[in-house]
Design an enzyme around this catalytic site. Structure first.
Site, short mmCIF file in Angstrom:
data_model
loop_
_atom_site.label_atom_id
_atom_site.label_comp_id
_atom_site.label_asym_id
_atom_site.label_seq_id
_atom_site.Cartn_x
_atom_site.Cartn_y
_atom_site.Cartn_z
N GLU A 285 27.93 43.02 39.70
CA GLU A 285 29.35 43.06 38.69
C GLU A 285 29.06 44.13 37.64
O GLU A 285 30.10 45.16 37.32
CB GLU A 285 29.52 41.81 38.02
CG GLU A 285 30.62 41.60 37.23
CD GLU A 285 31.96 41.91 38.34
OE1 GLU A 285 32.73 42.90 38.13
OE2 GLU A 285 32.20 41.33 39.24
N ASP A 289 31.60 47.50 37.13
CA ASP A 289 32.68 47.55 36.03
C ASP A 289 32.13 48.87 35.16
O ASP A 289 32.93 49.77 34.68
CB ASP A 289 32.30 46.48 34.87
CG ASP A 289 32.75 45.11 35.41
OD1 ASP A 289 33.40 45.11 36.61
OD2 ASP A 289 32.30 44.15 35.22
N SER A 524 37.67 42.02 40.57
CA SER A 524 36.60 42.57 39.46
C SER A 524 36.47 43.88 39.23
O SER A 524 36.24 44.43 38.15
CB SER A 524 35.25 42.02 40.16
OG SER A 524 34.94 40.77 39.85
#
Length: 609
Positions: A285, A289, A524
Site C-alpha cells: 500500500e 501511494d 487504493s
C-alpha cells in the site's frame, strides 16, 4: 433487561437483531469481577454540530461571498465545544452518586471521567459487564457490556457515548489489489504478486495504457501537465497505518524508470504515535501511494507521510490521525483512554489521502456514535481548509474485499451473500471526497473516456449513518429517478449520503515493490491519484494569492464544474448477488461525477475567490 422510567437504552445489536449479539471475533469469557476498577468516560455532545454543513457551505459553496475564508482552529474549537448546560447536566447527575473529587472534566471540557468499580458501573448504567476475548488477536481481553446500557433521559441527550460499554470494533485495512507481470518469477510477500527483472521493464513500453498504466498514462488521461510553482508553501500528505511501509530502494527503482528527477528523494515523515515506516511489514500500500504521488507531483512539491502506529484493536487508527491533527479530539472516548500522546502537535497538510477503510457503514450502537464523531471531526478540520480524499473500496455494493452484506436478521455475512448493500467508512462521510476506480477499455487509447474497472467492483452506494447533503441532492436524485435499479425496499438507503464523488484509474498500475515491478491498484490507487490533482490545484491557487480549496465537494457538484470531468458511463459495481449500480450519464454510485480533467478543474477553482 428492564428499562427504568425516564431512561434511554443504548445497545450493541443491529436494529432488529437480538440484544445479545456480539461483534464478529469476540466472545464472552466470564462476568467481570465486581470490585475491578474501570475508568468510566462520558463523551459529551458538541455544540452546533447541526450547523456544521451550513458553516462548511459558507466557505465551500462557490456562490458564497465567504468562499475560501477558512476558519482558524481556535474558532472551530470554541464553536463546537460542549455547552455549559451539557457539562452541568452530566456533572450534576454524577454528583448524585459520587463525591466531587472523583469526577474529572477534561481540559477541553468535552469529556467527563469517573473511576468506579464494575459493580458501581453496573448500577449506574443498569448494565451487566463481562470480560471478552478477541479470537483474532491472541491474548486480547476487553471489559464491556454488549447487552447495552441506559442513561436517564435528561442525561442521554448530552452524551455521545460511554466508554467502556458496547464499542468492540477493530480496524480493517483497505487492501489494494496486485497481480503478476511475470508469472515465472516468484515474489515473496502476502498477496502472491510476482515481480519482473528490471531488464524486462522495457517491454512495457510497447504496451498500451489498457494493459500497463504508467505515470505518462495518468498524465494523458487527466490532462495533467504540472510543474509546481508554490514551492514549500503548498502541502500534501498521505496516511499509512500500522505495518504498511515502504523501502527507499523501491522508490528509486520506480523513479529510475519513470521519474529520474525524484531519485534519492523520500517523503517527509510525520510519525503519529511512534509510527515507523522502516519496520518490517507489507510493502504494497505505502509503495503504491508514495510512488504515485511523488511521481505525479515531482520534486518541486514535498510529500508528507503520516505514518500512524497500529493501536490496540479497541481504537480505530483514524482516531489517532484525527487526534494528532486536532488536540481537542484526544478527549473523545475511547481515544482518551488509549494512551494517546500526539494531541494536535502534528502539522496539517492541505490535502490528506487515505486508502484504507475501518468500519462498515451500518446502524449499530457499537459503530454509529464513533463514526459519526469521526465524520464530524473530518468536517471540523475541513472548515480550517483541509481536503480529505479517501478510496471508495474494492467490494462494489458490498463492504470491502471481504464482500460483507447485511442479512435480514441484522448480521453482516462475508462471501458475497444475498442481502442489503453495505457502504464503507470513511468514504461515506460527506466531508470526505470519495474516489472510485476506473480503467482503460481494452484496445482503447488515453483520448477515450475510461470505464468502471472490471478487475474488481469499485465501491459505491449510499450511507446508512449520514443523510444526503444538500450539495449533491440534484445529481443524486437524477440518478435515482432515471437510472437506479428497482431493488427491493431496504436494499439501500436512497436518502443517504451517496458516494463516490469522483473516480480515477485503479488498474493495472505499474509499481515497484520489494525489488521488482508489479501490477497494482484498486481504489487504493485512485485516491492518491486524485489527491495529487487536488494538490496541484492548490499549488495554482496559492501562487495566485488565494487559499487552498479545502472542502471541495460542494464545488465539484456545482454548475461551475460541470465541464471539469470525463463522464464515465460504462460499467457497474456488482455485489451481494446483484449487479450493483450501473454507470450512467452524470453522477452515479460507481464513478461519481467522473474522472478529472486537471486543466479544467484547475481553471474552475482559479475562477473562484
Amino acid at each position: 433487561m428492564p428499562l427504568s422510567p425516564g431512561r434511554v437504552f443504548h445497545f450493541l445489536a443491529l436494529v432488529g437483531a437480538a440484544v445479545s449479539a456480539l461483534p464478529s471475533g469476540w466472545s464472552i469469557q466470564r462476568r467481570a469481577e465486581p470490585e475491578a476498577l474501570i475508568p468510566l468516560r462520558f463523551s459529551l455532545v458538541q455544540s452546533n454540530l447541526n450547523k456544521l454543513e451550513t458553516y462548511l457551505l459558507d466557505v465551500a459553496n462557490p456562490l458564497s461571498p465567504n468562499y475560501g475564508r477558512h476558519w482558524s482552529p481556535a474558532q472551530v474549537k470554541e464553536t463546537f465545544r460542549p455547552s455549559d448546560e451539557t457539562i452541568d447536566t452530566v456533572h450534576s447527575w454524577l454528583k448524585e452518586e459520587y463525591a466531587e473529587e472523583k469526577i474529572k472534566l477534561s481540559p477541553n471540557r468535552d469529556l467527563i471521567q469517573v473511576n468506579v468499580s464494575v459493580a458501581e458501573a453496573e448500577r449506574l448504567l443498569e448494565a451487566e459487564y463481562y470480560v471478552y476475548s478477541n479470537g483474532e488477536v491472541e491474548g486480547e481481553l476487553r471489559v464491556g457490556c454488549h447487552g447495552g446500557y441506559t442513561l436517564p433521559e435528561r442525561v442521554s441527550k448530552h452524551v455521545d457515548f460511554v466508554w467502556p460499554t458496547v464499542h468492540f470494533a477493530g480496524p480493517q485495512k483497505h487492501s489494494r489489489r496486485s497481480a503478476t507481470l511475470n508469472p515465472s518469477v516468484a515474489f515473496g510477500r502476502e498477496g502472491g504478486a510476482s515481480k519482473i527483472p528490471i531488464e524486462n521493464l522495457a517491454s512495457l513500453a510497447e504496451s498500451g495504457c489498457d494493459t500497463a498504466v504508467t505515470l505518462d498514462c495518468l498524465r494523458a488521461l487527466y490532462n495533467f501537465d504540472f510543474t509546481p510553482v508554490s514551492g514549500g508553501v503548498n502541502t500534501v500528505g498521505v496516511a499509512e497505518f500500522g505495518a504498511e511501509v515502504y523501502r527507499p530502494s523501491d522508490l528509486n527503482l520506480f523513479f529510475q524508470s519513470f521519474r529520474t528527477d525524484q531519485l534519492n528523494n523520500t517523503p517527509t515523515l510525520i510519525s503519529v504515535e511512534g509510527g515507523n515506516p522502516n519496520v518490517s511489514g507489507d510493502l504494497g500500500e505505502a509503495s503504491l501511494d508514495i510512488e504515485l504521488m511523488m511521481g505525479l507531483l515531482g520534486p518541486g512539491q514535498n510529500l508528507s507521510l503520516y505514518q500512524v502506529a497500529q493501536p490496540s484493536s479497541s481504537l480505530d487508527p483514524t482516531d489517532e490521525l484525527l487526534a494528532a491533527l486536532d488536540g481537542s479530539y484526544c478527549a473523545v472516548s475511547p481515544v482518551s483512554g488509549e494512551g494517546i500522546t500526539d494531541c494536535g502537535n502534528k502539522p496539517r497538510t492541505n490535502v490528506i489521502s487515505i486508502s484504507y477503510h475501518f468500519n462498515p457503514d451500518i446502524i449499530d450502537p457499537s459503530i454509529s456514535p464513533v463514526v459519526q464523531r469521526q465524520c464530524a471531526e473530518f468536517g471540523k478540520l475541513a472548515l480550517t481548509g483541509l481536503t480529505f480524499v479517501a478510496s471508495s473500496g474494492d467490494g462494489g455494493v458490498a463492504y470491502s474485499q471481504s464482500h460483507l452484506c447485511l442479512q435480514g436478521n441484522g448480521t453482516l455475512v462475508s462471501g458475497n451473500p444475498k442481502g442489503a448493500f453495505v457502504a464503507q467508512l470513511p468514504a461515506s462521510c460527506p466531508f470526505v471526497t470519495a474516489v472510485g476506480a476506473t480503467s482503460v477499455e481494452t484496445g482503447a487509447t488515453t483520448d477515450q473516456v475510461e470505464r468502471s474497472t472490471t478487475d474488481f467492483p469499485s465501491g459505491g452506494g449510499f450511507s446508512n449513518n449520514f443523510p444526503r447533503p444538500t450539495w449533491q441532492d440534484a445529481a443524486v436524485q437524477n440518478y435515482i429517478d432515471n437510472f437506479a435499479p428497482q431493488y427491493a425496499p431496504g436494499t439501500f438507503n436512497k436518502s443517504g449520503r451517496a458516494y463516490p464523488d469522483v473516480a480515477a484509474n485503479g488498474w493495472p498500475l505499474v509499481i515497484a515493490e520489494g525489488g521488482g515491478f508489479v501490477h497494482s491498484g484498486g481504489t487504493s490507487a485512485s485516491a492518491p491519484i486524485f489527491a495529487s490533482i487536488v494538490a496541484a490545484v492548490n499549488d495554482a491557487r496559492i501562487a495566485a494569492g488565494k487559499s487552498p480549496v479545502g472542502f471541495i465537494n460542494p464545488a465539484l457538484y456545482s454548475d461551475a464544474f460541470a465541464g471539469a470531468f470525463n463522464d464515465v458511463v460504462v460499467g457497474s459495481n456488482p455485489g451481494c448477488q446483484t449487479n450493483g449500480f450501473p454507470a450512467a450519464p452524470g453522477w452515479d454510485p460507481v464513478s461519481g461525477l467522473g474522472t478529472p480533467n486537471f486543466a479544467k478543474l484547475r481553471d474552475a477553482f482559479l475562477a473562484l475567490p
